[in-house]
Design a protein around this motif. Sequence first.
Motif, PDB file in Angstrom:
ATOM      1  N   VAL A 350       0.852  -1.194   0.000  1.00  0.00           N
ATOM      2  CA  VAL A 350       0.000   0.000   0.000  1.00  0.00           C
ATOM      3  C   VAL A 350       0.881   1.235   0.000  1.00  0.00           C
ATOM      4  N   ALA A 351       0.525   2.250  -0.784  1.00  0.00           N
ATOM      5  CA  ALA A 351       1.318   3.481  -0.752  1.00  0.00           C
ATOM      6  C   ALA A 351       0.451   4.703  -1.033  1.00  0.00           C
ATOM      7  N   PHE A 352       0.810   5.802  -0.421  1.00  0.00           N
ATOM      8  CA  PHE A 352       0.239   7.107  -0.756  1.00  0.00           C
ATOM      9  C   PHE A 352       1.349   7.881  -1.447  1.00  0.00           C
ATOM     10  N   HIS A 353       1.035   8.481  -2.578  1.00  0.00           N
ATOM     11  CA  HIS A 353       2.059   9.195  -3.324  1.00  0.00           C
ATOM     12  C   HIS A 353       1.613  10.653  -3.475  1.00  0.00           C
ATOM     13  N   HIS A 354       2.173  11.517  -2.645  1.00  0.00           N
ATOM     14  CA  HIS A 354       1.850  12.967  -2.676  1.00  0.00           C
ATOM     15  C   HIS A 354       0.343  13.219  -2.698  1.00  0.00           C
ATOM     16  N   VAL A 355      -0.346  12.619  -1.744  1.00  0.00           N
ATOM     17  CA  VAL A 355      -1.810  12.753  -1.722  1.00  0.00           C
ATOM     18  C   VAL A 355      -2.234  14.009  -0.957  1.00  0.00           C
ATOM     19  N   SER A 356      -3.047  14.814  -1.606  1.00  0.00           N
ATOM     20  CA  SER A 356      -3.689  15.935  -0.910  1.00  0.00           C
ATOM     21  C   SER A 356      -5.193  15.736  -0.993  1.00  0.00           C
ATOM     22  N   PHE A 357      -5.890  16.204   0.043  1.00  0.00           N
ATOM     23  CA  PHE A 357      -7.341  15.982   0.076  1.00  0.00           C
ATOM     24  C   PHE A 357      -8.041  17.018   0.939  1.00  0.00           C
ATOM     25  N   ARG A 358      -9.201  17.464   0.460  1.00  0.00           N
ATOM     26  CA  ARG A 358     -10.101  18.307   1.277  1.00  0.00           C
ATOM     27  C   ARG A 358     -11.485  17.679   1.204  1.00  0.00           C
ATOM     28  N   TYR A 359     -12.252  17.791   2.283  1.00  0.00           N
ATOM     29  CA  TYR A 359     -13.646  17.340   2.229  1.00  0.00           C
ATOM     30  C   TYR A 359     -14.436  18.365   1.429  1.00  0.00           C
ATOM     31  N   PRO A 360     -15.286  17.890   0.517  1.00  0.00           N
ATOM     32  CA  PRO A 360     -16.036  18.831  -0.317  1.00  0.00           C
ATOM     33  C   PRO A 360     -16.832  19.845   0.520  1.00  0.00           C
ATOM     34  N   SER A 361     -17.285  19.405   1.715  1.00  0.00           N
ATOM     35  CA  SER A 361     -18.087  20.319   2.540  1.00  0.00           C
ATOM     36  C   SER A 361     -17.215  21.363   3.241  1.00  0.00           C
ATOM     37  N   ARG A 362     -15.901  21.124   3.281  1.00  0.00           N
ATOM     38  CA  ARG A 362     -15.019  22.123   3.930  1.00  0.00           C
ATOM     39  C   ARG A 362     -13.802  22.380   3.045  1.00  0.00           C
ATOM     40  N   PRO A 363     -14.042  23.054   1.915  1.00  0.00           N
ATOM     41  CA  PRO A 363     -12.970  23.194   0.927  1.00  0.00           C
ATOM     42  C   PRO A 363     -11.809  24.051   1.407  1.00  0.00           C
ATOM     43  N   ASP A 364     -12.009  24.777   2.515  1.00  0.00           N
ATOM     44  CA  ASP A 364     -10.917  25.639   2.982  1.00  0.00           C
ATOM     45  C   ASP A 364      -9.863  24.886   3.788  1.00  0.00           C
ATOM     46  N   VAL A 365     -10.177  23.663   4.226  1.00  0.00           N
ATOM     47  CA  VAL A 365      -9.215  22.934   5.071  1.00  0.00           C
ATOM     48  C   VAL A 365      -8.563  21.800   4.283  1.00  0.00           C
ATOM     49  N   LYS A 366      -7.233  21.869   4.175  1.00  0.00           N
ATOM     50  CA  LYS A 366      -6.521  20.777   3.514  1.00  0.00           C
ATOM     51  C   LYS A 366      -6.263  19.707   4.575  1.00  0.00           C
ATOM     52  N   VAL A 367      -7.081  18.646   4.527  1.00  0.00           N
ATOM     53  CA  VAL A 367      -7.011  17.638   5.580  1.00  0.00           C
ATOM     54  C   VAL A 367      -5.769  16.752   5.404  1.00  0.00           C
ATOM     55  N   LEU A 368      -5.468  16.387   4.147  1.00  0.00           N
ATOM     56  CA  LEU A 368      -4.218  15.675   3.861  1.00  0.00           C
ATOM     57  C   LEU A 368      -3.398  16.581   2.941  1.00  0.00           C
ATOM     58  N   ASP A 369      -2.122  16.728   3.299  1.00  0.00           N
ATOM     59  CA  ASP A 369      -1.320  17.720   2.601  1.00  0.00           C
ATOM     60  C   ASP A 369      -0.045  17.068   2.053  1.00  0.00           C
ATOM     61  N   ASP A 370      -0.090  16.686   0.797  1.00  0.00           N
ATOM     62  CA  ASP A 370       1.074  16.107   0.134  1.00  0.00           C
ATOM     63  C   ASP A 370       1.627  14.919   0.929  1.00  0.00           C
ATOM     64  N   LEU A 371       0.720  14.036   1.270  1.00  0.00           N
ATOM     65  CA  LEU A 371       1.070  12.916   2.150  1.00  0.00           C
ATOM     66  C   LEU A 371       1.647  11.741   1.344  1.00  0.00           C
ATOM     67  N   SER A 372       2.790  11.261   1.769  1.00  0.00           N
ATOM     68  CA  SER A 372       3.381  10.097   1.093  1.00  0.00           C
ATOM     69  C   SER A 372       3.855   9.077   2.119  1.00  0.00           C
ATOM     70  N   PHE A 373       3.621   7.820   1.855  1.00  0.00           N
ATOM     71  CA  PHE A 373       4.222   6.733   2.637  1.00  0.00           C
ATOM     72  C   PHE A 373       4.106   5.480   1.807  1.00  0.00           C
TER      73      PHE A 373
END
Length: 589
Positions: A350-373
């Motif tokens: 399993v891997a995350f490759h530079h994942v960024s994510f915001r919940y559509p209901s809260r577009p101002d908060v970057k919940v995952l920010d360029d996450l990799s593992f």
Amino acid sequence: MPQPRSGSNISSSFRWISGYLMRHKAVFLPSVAALLITAVLSLAFPWFLKDLIGDPADALRKGVDPTTIVDKINHTLKWLMLALGVQAFIGFWRVQGFIRSGESALNDLRRDIFRHLVRLPLSYFQEQRAGALSNRVSNDLGVVRDTLLNTVPQFARQTVILIGGLVVVFYSSWKLSVVMLASLPIVILAVALFGRKVRQYSRDAQDSLADAGTVIEETVQGIADVKAFTNEDFESRRYDRALDRFLDVTLRGAKIRAAFLSFIIFVLFGTIAGVAWYGAQLLAQGQIDSRGFTSFILFSIFVGASLGSFPEIISQFQLTAGATDRLRELTGTAAERVDGSSMDRMEGAVAFHHVSFRYPSRPDVKVLDDLSFSIESGQRVAFVGPSGAGKSTVFSLLLGLNNPESGQVLFDGRDSSTISLESLRGNLAIVPQEVLLFGGSIRENIEYGRPGATLEEIHEAARQANAHDFIAKLPEGYDTIVGPRGTKLSGGQRQRLAIARAILADPKILLLDEATSALDAESERLVNEALERLMSGRTSLVIAHRLSTVRHADRILVVNHGKIVESGTHDELIAHGGTYKLLAETQLA
Ligand SMILES: Nc1ncnc2c1ncn2[C@@H]1O[C@H](COP(=O)(O)OP(=O)(O)OP(=O)(O)O)[C@@H](O)[C@H]1O
């Protein structure tokens, strides 16, 4: 509550519903034919009644022998009784046919809606209040049901009576008909003026009743918390407020409705009185006979009653258009994707490759920010981090419940968006923090991990999960009903059932959201032992809350503000003296 779109259109709504009815046309069409026949036959009543009342008067005036008159009356009664008998007989089949085809069509509709509902993306549900969606759907289905089973037959019957009645009325006396119809524009104007207001109020009333329903649902769902906080009165007041709002809207609507109905009744009966008065004059002048006059009055009453029922029918049709609009909006909402290729058995990397994510209901908060593992097959990795760091969000992206805004989630090096959701989720199993059990039996609850598993497989999974012994000790064993949401079981027992469920699912990758609530030592030992068995031979990602878990992990990933801030083993990270050390000292038990 969403309001019907302005373009809510009765005819398109009925086309949609008739699509469902036509699936049962073998029953539905004959029922419609029967309905029309009974509607026509219902005109037989005033038809023969006018002969009974009008003919003797005319005959007597003309000096016809009374025995001849009685013979004729008997003859008329025979026909009248025959018409009533046939009407009752056909009506018996018609009612059943309508219920059969209507309810079958409704079941199809309910099935389609539910099938679509469960396939909607998670985000759709997260945007709604817990009970609002189910309440809205059941209310809307209720309106459609009412219309199909009651209003549509009534509409057909009243239309036939109106048209048939008008024909006879004109035939009886066109002069009187013209006087009667003169009142029609007033009625139509009143319907147009009041109708819109009445509809608006009844829609508002329906919506506020649905809100009250939502309060019940939310309270019942969280009843344990309601009691724990002794918030019974608080919830009762919340319900009272919702009911007050409903009553308020209803009463405001009632004023208009009452004015409307009184006005219509006054105009209708006033017209009939006026016409009767005018008719009596024509009768006195010999311009019409008793038969024609009686016929006119009887049919006018029928026509009037039928006209009077139309405002209700139209307002129900409007409500239905609103309800079907909302249902169609739901079935028109895009379901989760069904594309992607299948992947029978993953290796488990399993891997995350530079994942960024915001919940559509809260577009101002970057919940995952360029996450990799990246996690190798069979590794056990613990995620730790402060509350709100984004750990559960990582799981939801792995499960394909949400999609990354940028970057990639990879399984065995393959972008998850190219893998079908079915096989993606088929390779994963989650043991959640709060175990959700269903109201069925323990057996069914374990089987949920792999529907169709044999009893032997279920027992084996329970054994591995250290659950078999406690289940076997229950009087009803595996057939014990766990109560709604598993309330009849202890926390540790529920966890072990969830573990058994995951063992049965036999995933390659395991997502474990460790429970935060403390168990007693024995229960904890049983759960840990079961978890060890579950995790062995699988890639395991654990949101960890216990020191013992992180100590046994191959690697610990420390998440903060949607980034991996530290990574290593327990000892390495303690030695490093950073965020993890702080967390280990304060948060891990
Ligand atoms: N459905 C949602 N809509 C909007 N924001 C959300 C949603 N779910 C979570 N969040 C937000 O995303 C952030 C990360 O939440 P997440 O649940 O992933 O954190 P976590 O690390 O698992 O926290 P915890 O340990 O408390 O469960 C939080 O700020 C949370 O408020």
